[in-house]
Each structure stands twice: as C-alpha cells, then as structure tokens.
Motif scaffolding. Structure first.
Motif, PDB file in Angstrom:
ATOM      1  N   PHE A   1      13.290 -27.953   8.766  1.00 50.77           N
ATOM      2  CA  PHE A   1      13.708 -26.556   7.117  1.00 50.77           C
ATOM      3  C   PHE A   1      12.735 -26.250   7.123  1.00 50.77           C
TER       4      PHE A   1
ATOM      5  N   HIS B   1      16.553 -28.713  15.403  1.00 51.86           N
ATOM      6  CA  HIS B   1      16.972 -29.656  14.500  1.00 51.86           C
ATOM      7  C   HIS B   1      16.175 -28.964  14.142  1.00 51.86           C
TER       8      HIS B   1
ATOM      9  N   TYR C   1      17.090 -26.841  10.727  1.00 52.84           N
ATOM     10  CA  TYR C   1      18.187 -26.373   9.281  1.00 52.84           C
ATOM     11  C   TYR C   1      17.702 -25.853   8.413  1.00 52.84           C
TER      12      TYR C   1
ATOM     13  N   GLN D   1      21.256 -29.155   0.663  1.00 53.42           N
ATOM     14  CA  GLN D   1      20.927 -28.752   2.166  1.00 53.42           C
ATOM     15  C   GLN D   1      20.208 -29.927   2.966  1.00 53.42           C
TER      16      GLN D   1
ATOM     17  N   ALA E   1      21.606 -31.404   6.878  1.00 49.47           N
ATOM     18  CA  ALA E   1      21.248 -31.928   7.940  1.00 49.47           C
ATOM     19  C   ALA E   1      21.187 -33.216   8.010  1.00 49.47           C
TER      20      ALA E   1
END
Length: 342
Positions: A279, A311, A313, A332, A336
C-alpha cells in the motif's frame, strides 16, 4: 489590537454558552465556531483537564469558539460533531497544491468556510488567532513553549498528541480533543463503531489474507522512500485484516521512536522485497504525490515482487488525523482485498 486575556474569556464563556443554547432552542443550524452539543449538561463553570503534555488546563464547560492550530485536531473536532472558529490550513505535500484532496468531502464541507489562522507554511499566526477571540485553543504537543505562552494570553491552550512514540494511536488524539471540548460520549460512540467495523472486516477477509505479507510506504523527498512499520498508524488499520507485516520493513524501522523511517531508494529491494502486497500513501482521491508517482516508475520499484504481481494499492494518508481518515483508508484496504479475491 489588544488580545483578550484567558481570565476575560473564561469569565464570559458561561454567558456565551447560555446565549447560544437559547438560540439553538429556537431552531437554525450550527454556526461556524460552535462546538455543537457537548456532555456539559447544565454545567456552566470551567472544567480542569489534563492535556498531552501532562499540563492541567482550565477550559470552558461548553466551549463555543474553538481555534485549532493543526488539521489533525480540526478533523478530530469535526468527527466529534463540532466546527472550529478557526483552523490551520490543510497544507501540501510532495508538490500537491489542491488542499481539498487532503480531506474527505464531508470534512471539507464543514471546514471550507472556516478562517485559516496560519501563515501559509503551517505556523500559527498569533494575531489571526487573537482576532477570532476564541474561548479555547487546541494546539499540538510539538509547538515551542514560547509560542504556547503567547497563545495562553488569548485563551486556554490544550495541547493534543501529534509527535512522539505514542502517535500510532491516532484515536487517542480524538479522545484528547473530546476531553477538551466535553464530548466524550461522542468519542466513545465513534470508537465503538470503529472497532466493530475492523472486527467485521477482519472476519470477512480472513480467507483472503492468510498468505499475504504487507508493506506500506510513501515518498516525501527525492531520493528517499519513507517506510511505515507495523507499529505505526497505518498498521493499526491494516493488521486487523492482514496480520503479517513485511519483516524487512519492520527491521528497517526498528529502534525508531515512531516505527517510521526514510531510507535511500537504493535500499528498495532490501526493505520491501519480502512483501507480496504493497500500500502506498496517497491523497484522499487515491492519487500519489508527484514524487511517489516518479518513484513508482523507477527500475528498482518495478523489481519488487508485489509490483510484478500487480499487488500495489492506494492507501490514503499514512498520517491518520482521525476517524474520517481511518475509514477512508479501511475502504482502500477492503477494495484491494476485493480485487485480490476476484
């Protein structure tokens, strides 16, 4: 102009609170600068509370003109149902200038017309504060003592948590603001609802997250990547859903007071290379700042396993101001996980 003293303001706060309460009984919306319904009940005298520095502060029972010197306190106050009479600006980071992108639409709708009392660089302007004649000033625990003393000549000053090893517990800041403005019942409801949301999300995605190893980063200056370990604000939102944090990242921030650290971008593969989901910090429209966007185009970044697997996000702000920020970031994270679940 001659700034009102703390004694003058405390002496008039009860009368002001009574007048506003009478006006509220005849209808109409909440005006700028009123804190909204509090836990004060019929109490009109001042209260004594302990702030984040350990200082005993005498505050009005139901403050009506609250000036907040940092956005983190402003969001906390609005989350609690209040509205400041004056606020620090939202600021900018990483080259972004559209301040509305740093908060949720709901928070912006409340604060957009509130006077800004800083100098445009995040420093409180004492004269602007005094002109608003507040009955309470909410400041951070990071301000110089000399500035705090100037502010105390205007109104009581309550300092809330911003810096320090405990700042990962962002909700404590909201709790402190609630204590200062006598809205503890509202805080307890926010906290209860938040814990229920985290628990429900953790249960919902348990089957998806078992093999995930998460890392979180942002970029605030050219040449460095900023790491956020599990024992920081982002970790309090993510770990109830994804329990396993990047061991490399946690090792990199080990020994830091706030489990966060800037490292050279050349260390990218050594500090985020074991994560299979990343993230990254963004504004509240899920957009990274220009420095982060440039980093994401670098050769080292594209070699990360999480990047190669697709992957990565957006997270929102890694410095969580209050429940509004936290709920945005939780959304968020769940988005994801929905994408991973397919």
């Amino acid at each position: 102009m001659n700034a009102p003293t703390r004694r003058q303001l405390l002496g008039t706060s009860a009368a002001g609170a009574a007048a506003l309460a009478l006006a509220a009984c005849s209808g109409g919306g909440e005006d700028a600068g009123t804190s909204g319904a509090s836990d004060a009940g019929g109490t009109s005298g001042p209260r004594t509370v302990t702030d984040a520095t350990g200082a005993q502060v005498e505050v009005p029972a139901d403050p009506q003109k609250i000036v907040v010197l940092h956005y983190a306190g402003t969001q906390a106050l609005i989350d609690l149902g209040g509205k400041p009479a004056g606020t620090a600006g939202l600021g900018t980071t990483g080259g972004q200038q559209d301040v509305k992108k740093f908060t949720t639409p709901q928070i912006w709708d409340v604060m957009k017309d509130v006077p800004v009392i800083d100098d445009g660089k995040g420093n409180p302007d004492v004269e602007k504060v005094a002109e608003l004649e507040p009955d309470l000033i909410l400041a951070t625990n990071a301000l110089e003592d000399s500035l705090i003393q100037q502010l105390k000549d205007i109104a009581p000053v309550y300092q809330f948590l911003l810096r320090g090893g405990e700042r990962k517990e962002w909700w404590v800041r909201v709790q402190q603001v609630a204590d200062a403005v006598n809205r503890t019942a509202q805080y307890e409801k926010l906290q209860s609802d938040w814990q229920a949301e985290l628990k429900a999300a953790g249960e919902k995605y348990a089957a998806v997250t078992g093999d995930l190893v998460v890392g979180v980063y942002d970029v605030y200056e050219e040449g460095n990547v900023y790491l956020w370990g599990s024992q920081n604000m982002a970790g309090t939102i993510i770990t109830p859903l994804i329990p396993t944090w990047s061991a490399q990242e946690d090792q990199a921030v080990q020994g830091e007071k706030s489990a966060e650290k800037a490292v050279a971008v050349e260390q990218t593969l050594d500090v985020l290379g074991d994560a299979n989901i990343l993230f990254y910090g963004t504004d509240m429209t899920a957009q990274p700042n220009p420095l982060n966007a440039a980093y994401q185009g670098s050769d080292l970044y594209t070699q990360l396993p999480a990047v190669q697997q697709g992957h990565t996000y957006p997270f929102g702000k890694c410095t969580v101001a209050g429940f509004s920020d936290a709920r945005y970031s939780l959304g968020q994270v769940t988005a994801a996980l929905d994408a991973l679940e397919g």
